[in-house]
Scaffold this active site. Structure first.
Site, PDB file in Angstrom:
ATOM      1  N   THR A 130      15.623   2.411   0.122  1.00 43.32           N
ATOM      2  CA  THR A 130      14.812   1.927   1.134  1.00 43.32           C
ATOM      3  C   THR A 130      14.364   0.776   1.667  1.00 43.32           C
ATOM      4  O   THR A 130      14.311  -0.284   0.621  1.00 43.32           O
ATOM      5  CB  THR A 130      13.445   2.704   0.901  1.00 43.32           C
ATOM      6  OG1 THR A 130      12.544   2.583   1.834  1.00 43.32           O
ATOM      7  CG2 THR A 130      12.785   2.584  -0.446  1.00 43.32           C
ATOM      8  N   ASP A 131      13.947   0.318   2.822  1.00 38.15           N
ATOM      9  CA  ASP A 131      13.449  -0.872   3.320  1.00 38.15           C
ATOM     10  C   ASP A 131      12.120  -1.326   2.629  1.00 38.15           C
ATOM     11  O   ASP A 131      11.590  -2.492   2.453  1.00 38.15           O
ATOM     12  CB  ASP A 131      13.414  -1.171   4.704  1.00 38.15           C
ATOM     13  CG  ASP A 131      12.401  -0.121   5.403  1.00 38.15           C
ATOM     14  OD1 ASP A 131      11.831   0.827   4.805  1.00 38.15           O
ATOM     15  OD2 ASP A 131      12.128  -0.165   6.717  1.00 38.15           O
ATOM     16  N   GLU A 132      11.361  -0.294   1.943  1.00 36.24           N
ATOM     17  CA  GLU A 132      10.112  -0.522   1.560  1.00 36.24           C
ATOM     18  C   GLU A 132      10.052  -1.339   0.235  1.00 36.24           C
ATOM     19  O   GLU A 132       9.204  -1.801  -0.271  1.00 36.24           O
ATOM     20  CB  GLU A 132       9.434   1.003   1.192  1.00 36.24           C
ATOM     21  CG  GLU A 132       9.289   1.538   2.422  1.00 36.24           C
ATOM     22  CD  GLU A 132       8.147   2.766   2.288  1.00 36.24           C
ATOM     23  OE1 GLU A 132       7.554   2.857   1.389  1.00 36.24           O
ATOM     24  OE2 GLU A 132       8.106   3.548   3.323  1.00 36.24           O
ATOM     25  N   TYR A 155       5.912   4.642  -4.993  1.00 33.63           N
ATOM     26  CA  TYR A 155       7.185   5.014  -4.362  1.00 33.63           C
ATOM     27  C   TYR A 155       8.051   4.003  -4.183  1.00 33.63           C
ATOM     28  O   TYR A 155       9.160   4.210  -4.873  1.00 33.63           O
ATOM     29  CB  TYR A 155       7.243   5.728  -3.140  1.00 33.63           C
ATOM     30  CG  TYR A 155       8.512   5.843  -2.370  1.00 33.63           C
ATOM     31  CD1 TYR A 155       9.323   6.699  -2.570  1.00 33.63           C
ATOM     32  CD2 TYR A 155       8.691   5.131  -1.096  1.00 33.63           C
ATOM     33  CE1 TYR A 155      10.506   6.897  -1.808  1.00 33.63           C
ATOM     34  CE2 TYR A 155       9.801   5.317  -0.293  1.00 33.63           C
ATOM     35  CZ  TYR A 155      10.762   6.062  -0.752  1.00 33.63           C
ATOM     36  OH  TYR A 155      11.980   6.342  -0.212  1.00 33.63           O
ATOM     37  N   LYS A 159      11.503   3.029  -6.268  1.00 40.60           N
ATOM     38  CA  LYS A 159      12.937   2.974  -5.855  1.00 40.60           C
ATOM     39  C   LYS A 159      13.613   1.409  -6.050  1.00 40.60           C
ATOM     40  O   LYS A 159      14.608   1.292  -6.246  1.00 40.60           O
ATOM     41  CB  LYS A 159      12.681   3.052  -4.212  1.00 40.60           C
ATOM     42  CG  LYS A 159      12.600   4.308  -3.535  1.00 40.60           C
ATOM     43  CD  LYS A 159      13.520   5.360  -3.855  1.00 40.60           C
ATOM     44  CE  LYS A 159      14.792   5.104  -3.112  1.00 40.60           C
ATOM     45  NZ  LYS A 159      15.793   6.479  -3.527  1.00 40.60           N
TER      46      LYS A 159
END
Ligand code: NAD
Ligand code: DAU
Length: 349
Positions: A130-132, A155, A159
């Site tokens: 993810t870009d997060e 989260y 990741k």
């Protein structure tokens, strides 16, 4: 015949990837491994469940033994790893589940692939991220593949950790890996706890629309079918050891997006203009809420020729129609435990 393991294939993005691979590659055997958590629904795949090149295996990636057994049973040629706990709000309430599935589960898969693949020629471990992991942007700038990691929620920290382990297996054990980091997906089959499906469902039911904080946070939205197409391309053409960012060049402030959604919903439901907007209810902000995400997707465009195919207006329209036409699906996936969870979440705010 190649045998490809897709994890998390009963979830939102995974089900679109499974369908694409089953239909596009009849000479691949597709094994969908999924624990069927609240977010995994085999109903997402009823149209392809009887395909001759498809097998479903119910398993938990945290259970190392059963993962090793599946690698022995199938001798996978490749892995496309999507299984994860994916909802930021749940990670704030219950981080351990995210550490177990997203970190330990990923390491279990890496270990099983390493043990199974003596010779890694023609093999590939593709980790979907993810870009997060890159943190939060100010008003300007975009995340590139070289942006330093700065995860800020349980989260995204889980990741980010799993991304590091995937790279570590590449550098230490020569595991042929590839990683992609994508922005916010939307489209059919997304569990109605994420912003767009939750708000569509609440508008249908005349329930409040819980906008976190002032609704000023910005997200970059990509139609799920475009993400699945990028995953196909990266799996087949990406270079080992590389990372590819995937995004929609489609930034929206939450409140602007919600207002557009409300307008379209009024039209589609034949309600007076302004009816849905009245449901907006400003609630306590998400803890540690990242302000802005935006992706520079020029690497995948230049190197692999991928760009999003759908205009946002068209994607949003298709998505809304899907939810309007699939009320039974919403009913099924949100019945039982989820009702209790949502009520508690909403009341807490
Ligand atoms: P989702 O929550 O809809 O689906 C996750 C799937 O994983 C479900 O089918 C669930 O049953 C399965 N799963 C969960 N824990 C498992 C376990 N321990 N063992 C086996 N299966 C398990 O998620 P999604 O939105 O489809 O996201 C898929 C992947 O893409 C995730 O890795 C997520 O981090 C990543 N991603 C999502 C987005 C997005 O906007 N949704 C954007 C970028 C990246
Ligand atoms: O950027 C990619 C990520 O996008 C993925 O890795 C995650 O798996 C996916 O869930 C998504 O994370 P977000 O936190 O951005 O998505 P979510 O739909 O939960 O929230 C989108 C924005 O809307 C965010 O700014 C929070 C806000 N929001 C969300 C919900 C659920 C609200 O204002 N109200 C809500 O009820």
């Amino acid at each position: 015949m190649k045998t490809i393991l897709i994890t998390g294939g009963a979830g939102f993005i995974g089900s679109h990837v499974v369908r694409l691979f089953i239909n596009k590659y009849p000479d691949y055997k597709i094994v969908n491994l999924d624990k069927l958590t609240y977010a995994g629904n085999l109903e997402n795949l009823t149209d392809v469940e009887n395909a001759p090149n498809y097998v479903f295996e119910k398993a938990d990636i945290v259970d190392a033994q059963s993962i090793f057994e599946l690698f022995n049973k199938y001798s996978f040629d490749g892995v496309i790893h999507l299984a994860a706990e994916s909802h930021v709000d749940r990670s704030i309430a219950n981080p351990m589940e995210f550490i177990n599935t997203n970190v330990i589960g990923t390491i279990n898969l890496l270990n099983a692939a390493k043990a199974s693949w003596g010779n890694t020629e023609g093999k590939r471990f593709y980790h979907i991220s993810t870009d997060e992991v890159y943190g939060s942007l100010g008003e300007d700038g975009l995340f590139t593949e070289t942006t330093a990691y700065d995860p800020r929620s349980p989260y995204s920290a889980a990741k980010a950790s799993s991304d590091h382990f995937v790279r570590a297996w590449h550098h230490t054990y020569n595991m042929p890996v590839v990683i992609s980091n994508c922005s916010n997906n939307y489209g059919p089959n997304q569990f109605p706890e994420k912003l767009l499906p939750l708000f569509i469902n609440n508008i249908i039911q005349n329930k409040p629309l819980p906008v976190y904080g002032k609704g000023e946070n910005v997200r970059d939205w990509l139609y799920v079918i475009d993400h699945a197409a990028a995953i196909d391309l990266i799996y087949h053409k990406g270079k080992n050891g590389e990372t590819y960012n995937i995004g929609g060049h489609n930034e929206w402030k939450n409140l602007d997006l919600i207002k557009v959604l409300c307008k379209i919903m009024d039209q589609k439901l034949g309600r007076d203009s302004g009816t849905s907007e009245k449901l907006i209810s400003y609630v306590k902000d998400r803890a540690g809420h990242d302000m802005r995400y935006a992706i520079d997707a020029s690497k995948i465009q230049k190197e692999l020729g991928w760009t999003p195919s759908l205009q946002f207006e068209e994607g949003l329209d298709k998505t809304i129609d899907w939810y309007l036409e699939n009320k039974a699906w919403i009913e099924n996936v949100t019945s039982g435990e989820y009702q209790k969870y949502y009520q508690e979440q909403y009341e807490k705010r």
